[in-house]
Design a protein around this motif. Structure first.
Motif, mmCIF file in Angstrom:
data_model
loop_
_atom_site.group_PDB
_atom_site.id
_atom_site.type_symbol
_atom_site.label_atom_id
_atom_site.label_comp_id
_atom_site.label_asym_id
_atom_site.label_seq_id
_atom_site.Cartn_x
_atom_site.Cartn_y
_atom_site.Cartn_z
ATOM 1 N N GLN A 1 -7.466 12.948 -3.911
ATOM 2 C CA GLN A 1 -7.590 12.304 -2.703
ATOM 3 C C GLN A 1 -6.424 12.285 -1.683
ATOM 4 N N ALA B 1 -10.617 -3.741 3.260
ATOM 5 C CA ALA B 1 -10.452 -4.344 2.057
ATOM 6 C C ALA B 1 -9.773 -5.579 1.599
ATOM 7 N N ASP B 2 -8.572 -5.511 2.128
ATOM 8 C CA ASP B 2 -7.714 -6.756 1.845
ATOM 9 C C ASP B 2 -8.055 -7.909 2.760
ATOM 10 N N ALA C 1 -17.442 -3.570 5.277
ATOM 11 C CA ALA C 1 -18.174 -2.510 4.552
ATOM 12 C C ALA C 1 -19.645 -2.313 5.148
ATOM 13 N N HIS D 1 -12.694 0.649 3.050
ATOM 14 C CA HIS D 1 -11.298 0.654 2.665
ATOM 15 C C HIS D 1 -10.162 0.046 3.378
ATOM 16 N N LYS E 1 -6.368 9.799 1.224
ATOM 17 C CA LYS E 1 -5.758 8.517 1.091
ATOM 18 C C LYS E 1 -4.134 8.346 0.833
ATOM 19 N N HIS F 1 0.821 -1.099 -0.150
ATOM 20 C CA HIS F 1 -0.031 0.041 0.067
ATOM 21 C C HIS F 1 0.742 1.390 -0.079
ATOM 22 N N ASP G 1 -14.743 4.374 6.951
ATOM 23 C CA ASP G 1 -13.419 4.240 6.139
ATOM 24 C C ASP G 1 -13.193 2.861 6.292
#
Length: 445
Positions: free
Chosen positions: A97, A288-289, A298, A285, A100, A22, A282
């Motif tokens: 963004q 998510a992995d 989510a 996000h 992020k 990431h 958030d």
């Protein structure tokens, strides 16, 4: 569950600022066209006029890292100097963004750039994260802090701390008066017909040092027809850790909170702290992995709302009593910029008869609290706090209202430092006072 591990490309050979886990996304960095609209919105650029302490300057440093430049003291210094207020996200016409980008960069700095901080800075961060996300540890220091506050020693200690350690001086100055603990029941029934079932986050600092805010939140929601579920074993949401780049720690807190609320059967999960709410929203996000938690994260994020959003969604049914008071409303950065919640708190306050809401000049400028920023960067935080306090005082309001405990601590201290006698309160306390028919003098957290 097997947690995803960083693929440390470049770390073995010491080349390149970022590993492959990431890194800041190149496509997001390329969205920045260096137009400069972010400059007046950025608190650190406003203070210093330094290009590398602007969002576009920091993105330039990120791009250098993506192109193979090593992790440097310059990158660490300028990323550490960012408040993470996200005012640039609101201001940017290109939709960059930055949130992020800076989050990913801070994770890289924590893993690969710690040696560019002094030993004192590293120890300070370790101490902060050993205490503030741990409500059970905060609870242990409450009696000690109460004893210190009653002793009157602050008159002797404060000048010494100001010379020895700006960080310790800030911690001593912003500490709120310790009042009685006010526990919130695990289940608060709706008053009248039930309109919604909501879960409530207790928070860490909020739970131990502003317990009246949580109690008022439960009362207000119940008065508006909500059944309020408050899991008593809930811990930290991970916001402080995530915002500081401590990825594994923050995600551990997030998973535990998801587990805690998984069987609550609620339609909404309510946060009354802007920083907490922004991170909880958030979770999809952030996780998510994670094959075990991605879907649950989510679902959790989709249910999360700030208290003002839930109240605005429901529309008022509980009778309001007049509250003849002029207040200045301060937008917490992680509510206004990170969550995009600006109209709802004002709409909630507008339902109170007799209440006059004044806007604050430079309302989108951070007060300097920014999670742990006022502890890791006390001097610029103090400048921003003084600037905010002066703008608050200029409104002529009788009360400063906001929706985040960090902002309350920071602005209360800044007002006191300037000798300005203006009390401060969380937004939900103002509404609670109106619902209960309390006079303005009884507003307390």
């Amino acid at each position: 569950m097997t947690e995803a591990k960083p693929d440390l490309l470049g770390s073995l050979g010491g080349e390149g600022a970022f590993d492959a886990h990431h890194p800041p996304a190149r496509e997001l960095a390329d969205d920045c066209v260096h137009c400069g609209f972010c400059l007046p919105a950025c608190p650190t650029y406003s203070l210093w006029g330094e290009e590398m302490d602007s969002p576009r300057g920091r993105i330039y440093l990120m791009k250098e890292g993506l192109e193979g430049e090593p992790m440097s003291s310059s990158l660490v210094q300028h990323v550490d100097a960012c408040l993470g207020c996200m005012a640039c996200v609101t201001a940017c016409p290109s939709g960059v963004q930055y949130d992020k980008l800076v989050e990913a960069t801070r994770q890289q700095v924590e893993r690969r750039g710690a040696e560019h901080r002094t030993r004192g800075q590293r120890l300070l961060r370790s101490a902060i994260f050993a205490l503030f996300p741990r409500p059970e540890r905060l609870r242990l220091i409450r009696p000690l802090l109460a004893l210190y506050q009653r002793s009157g020693l602050s008159r002797l200690v404060r000048p010494v701390l100001a010379r020895v350690s700006p960080t310790l001086a800030t911690m001593e100055a912003i500490a709120p008066p310790v009042g009685p603990r006010i526990p919130v029941p695990a289940l608060v029934p709706a008053v009248g017909a039930k309109r919604m079932t909501v879960g409530m986050l207790l928070g860490c600092v909020q739970r131990e040092f502003y317990p009246g805010v949580n109690a008022a939140t439960a009362r207000v929601l119940a008065a508006e027809g909500c059944e309020v579920v408050v899991p008593p074993d809930q811990g930290c949401c991970g916001a402080l850790s995530v915002h500081a780049g401590r990825e594994a720690e923050g995600l551990g807190y997030a998973r535990a909170l998801i587990d805690t609320f998984s069987a609550a059967g609620v339609e909404r999960i309510v946060a009354n702290s802007a920083g907490c709410g922004s991170t909880m929203k958030d979770y999809a996000h952030l996780l998510a992995d994670d094959p075990e938690y991605a879907e649950r994260a989510a679902e959790f994020a989709a249910k999360t709302r700030d208290i003002s959003e839930v109240l605005a969604e429901l529309e008022p049914v509980a009778p309001r009593h007049p509250l003849p008071l002029t207040v200045a409303y301060h937008d917490a950065c992680h509510l206004r910029h990170a969550q995009g919640v600006k109209a709802q708190p004002r709409a909630v306050l507008a339902t109170i008869p007799g209440l006059v809401v004044k806007e604050i000049a430079e309302g989108d400028m951070c007060c300097g609290s920014a999670g742990i920023y006022n502890l890791t960067n006390p001097e610029p935080a103090r400048e921003l706090g003084d600037r905010k306090a002066a703008n608050v005082a200029a409104t002529g309001a009788q009360l400063l209202v906001t929706s985040n405990p960090g902002c309350l601590l920071q602005i209360t201290d800044a007002l006191a430092r300037q000798g300005r006698e203006m009390p401060t309160a969380h937004m939900v306390l103002v509404l609670d006072a109106s619902l209960r028919g309390l006079p303005p003098g009884e507003l307390r957290g």
